[in-house]
Scaffold this motif. Sequence first.
Motif, PDB file in Angstrom:
ATOM      1  N   THR A  83       0.836  -1.201   0.000  1.00 40.23           N
ATOM      2  CA  THR A  83       0.000   0.000   0.000  1.00 40.23           C
ATOM      3  C   THR A  83       0.867   1.246   0.000  1.00 40.23           C
ATOM      4  O   THR A  83       0.806   2.081  -0.898  1.00 40.23           O
ATOM      5  CB  THR A  83      -0.942   0.019   1.218  1.00 40.23           C
ATOM      6  N   PHE A 108       0.865   4.505  -2.767  1.00 38.08           N
ATOM      7  CA  PHE A 108       0.146   5.767  -2.558  1.00 38.08           C
ATOM      8  C   PHE A 108       1.064   6.946  -2.257  1.00 38.08           C
ATOM      9  O   PHE A 108       0.667   8.104  -2.450  1.00 38.08           O
ATOM     10  CB  PHE A 108      -0.939   5.632  -1.479  1.00 38.08           C
ATOM     11  N   ARG A 135      -1.796   9.763  -6.809  1.00 35.72           N
ATOM     12  CA  ARG A 135      -2.595   8.955  -7.731  1.00 35.72           C
ATOM     13  C   ARG A 135      -1.945   8.844  -9.109  1.00 35.72           C
ATOM     14  O   ARG A 135      -1.864   7.758  -9.675  1.00 35.72           O
ATOM     15  CB  ARG A 135      -4.007   9.541  -7.852  1.00 35.72           C
ATOM     16  N   SER A 161      -2.974  -0.100  -3.218  1.00 34.71           N
ATOM     17  CA  SER A 161      -3.637   1.194  -3.044  1.00 34.71           C
ATOM     18  C   SER A 161      -4.885   1.290  -3.918  1.00 34.71           C
ATOM     19  O   SER A 161      -5.960   1.695  -3.450  1.00 34.71           O
ATOM     20  CB  SER A 161      -2.674   2.329  -3.375  1.00 34.71           C
ATOM     21  N   PHE A 162      -4.762   0.936  -5.186  1.00 38.03           N
ATOM     22  CA  PHE A 162      -5.925   0.951  -6.070  1.00 38.03           C
ATOM     23  C   PHE A 162      -6.942  -0.108  -5.651  1.00 38.03           C
ATOM     24  O   PHE A 162      -8.153   0.083  -5.815  1.00 38.03           O
ATOM     25  CB  PHE A 162      -5.501   0.749  -7.516  1.00 38.03           C
ATOM     26  N   VAL A 172      -9.423   1.331  -3.203  1.00 40.83           N
ATOM     27  CA  VAL A 172     -10.423   2.197  -3.837  1.00 40.83           C
ATOM     28  C   VAL A 172     -11.467   1.362  -4.561  1.00 40.83           C
ATOM     29  O   VAL A 172     -12.684   1.566  -4.407  1.00 40.83           O
ATOM     30  CB  VAL A 172      -9.747   3.186  -4.809  1.00 40.83           C
ATOM     31  N   HIS A 173     -11.025   0.388  -5.346  1.00 38.12           N
ATOM     32  CA  HIS A 173     -11.948  -0.447  -6.108  1.00 38.12           C
ATOM     33  C   HIS A 173     -12.847  -1.271  -5.193  1.00 38.12           C
ATOM     34  O   HIS A 173     -14.046  -1.418  -5.454  1.00 38.12           O
ATOM     35  CB  HIS A 173     -11.164  -1.366  -7.046  1.00 38.12           C
ATOM     36  N   ARG A 198     -15.512   0.929  -3.494  1.00 43.12           N
ATOM     37  CA  ARG A 198     -16.534   1.300  -4.479  1.00 43.12           C
ATOM     38  C   ARG A 198     -17.441   0.119  -4.800  1.00 43.12           C
ATOM     39  O   ARG A 198     -18.662   0.281  -4.966  1.00 43.12           O
ATOM     40  CB  ARG A 198     -15.870   1.831  -5.738  1.00 43.12           C
ATOM     41  N   LEU A 226      -7.055   8.128  -1.291  1.00 38.48           N
ATOM     42  CA  LEU A 226      -8.446   7.673  -1.309  1.00 38.48           C
ATOM     43  C   LEU A 226      -9.370   8.789  -1.792  1.00 38.48           C
ATOM     44  O   LEU A 226     -10.286   8.552  -2.582  1.00 38.48           O
ATOM     45  CB  LEU A 226      -8.867   7.221   0.083  1.00 38.48           C
ATOM     46  N   GLY A 275      -9.425   9.204  -5.343  1.00 40.95           N
ATOM     47  CA  GLY A 275     -10.170   8.123  -5.982  1.00 40.95           C
ATOM     48  C   GLY A 275     -11.671   8.238  -5.797  1.00 40.95           C
ATOM     49  O   GLY A 275     -12.414   7.329  -6.168  1.00 40.95           O
ATOM     50  N   LEU A 319     -13.373   8.760  -2.800  1.00 35.52           N
ATOM     51  CA  LEU A 319     -13.907   8.355  -1.502  1.00 35.52           C
ATOM     52  C   LEU A 319     -13.833   9.514  -0.510  1.00 35.52           C
ATOM     53  O   LEU A 319     -12.945  10.361  -0.590  1.00 35.52           O
ATOM     54  CB  LEU A 319     -13.130   7.161  -0.956  1.00 35.52           C
ATOM     55  N   GLU A 378      -8.320  -7.864  -5.715  1.00 40.40           N
ATOM     56  CA  GLU A 378      -7.985  -7.082  -6.900  1.00 40.40           C
ATOM     57  C   GLU A 378      -7.416  -7.963  -8.002  1.00 40.40           C
ATOM     58  O   GLU A 378      -7.755  -7.789  -9.184  1.00 40.40           O
ATOM     59  CB  GLU A 378      -6.984  -5.986  -6.521  1.00 40.40           C
TER      60      GLU A 378
END
Length: 243
Positions: free
Chosen positions: A76, A80, A84, A106-107, A110-111, A114, A139, A142, A144, A217
């Motif tokens: 992570t 980050f 981004r 990190s992504f 976010v995914h 969501r 975040l 992204g 959030l 992921e």
Amino acid sequence: MTALGFLYPGHSADDDYPRIEQLLGSDVRLDLVHTDIDEDAYRVDALREMGAPERLAKGVEQLRLAGAEAIVWACTSGSFVLGREGAQQQVRALATAAGMPASSTSFAFVHAARELGSVRVAVGATYPQDVAGLFADFLAAGGLEVTGVHSAGIDTAAEVSTWGEAEVTALARAADSPDAQAILLPGTALHTAAYLPALETELAKPVLTANQVTVWEALRLTDRRVNAPSLGILFTREPLVQV
């Protein structure tokens, strides 16, 4: 058999991955290649060096030869801290070197948030406050809303790796806020795979942790979905939105 590849820095909580592989209970194989760490320090300059393209590229060929169908940088803070745009460049370089879909932890956070429809999230980070703040910024970039950030102020992954269920639960509890729809615990050095159902029962909301979302992921990149209740709500819910 779906083979998923991970570049993991050091060895702090790498044993979460065979545990997760077992809990998936499916035809999924998790292959780890350990990347070098010059300095174990949650400090921006050290974290940037940890995720340098040439450092990550060294492990790509081994994962390709193992038959990986997707690759995730299982770190992570090593993504980050680039922001981004920098993290996107890091992932693009990894995908180009690997010749397969790629992402980073990190992504993945976010995914995953969501997908669960969790727009407002609370962060419980083991990092020092300045590094934890950079994760919150990532975040927010992204899409959030971060309701709050709790920092444990730990300086090394080695120390984080010694934490057990009591410490992880205390971190999640300290981070929680009434308006948060999910709690995010970053840091792939943190053991969490064995604690996910208990954490979500304790907090009565989704708890997303680094090694958990990293594997999710990789599955997402290969269009695989696996129902695994022992890995938390993320592995039992159908997607609410397209990610």
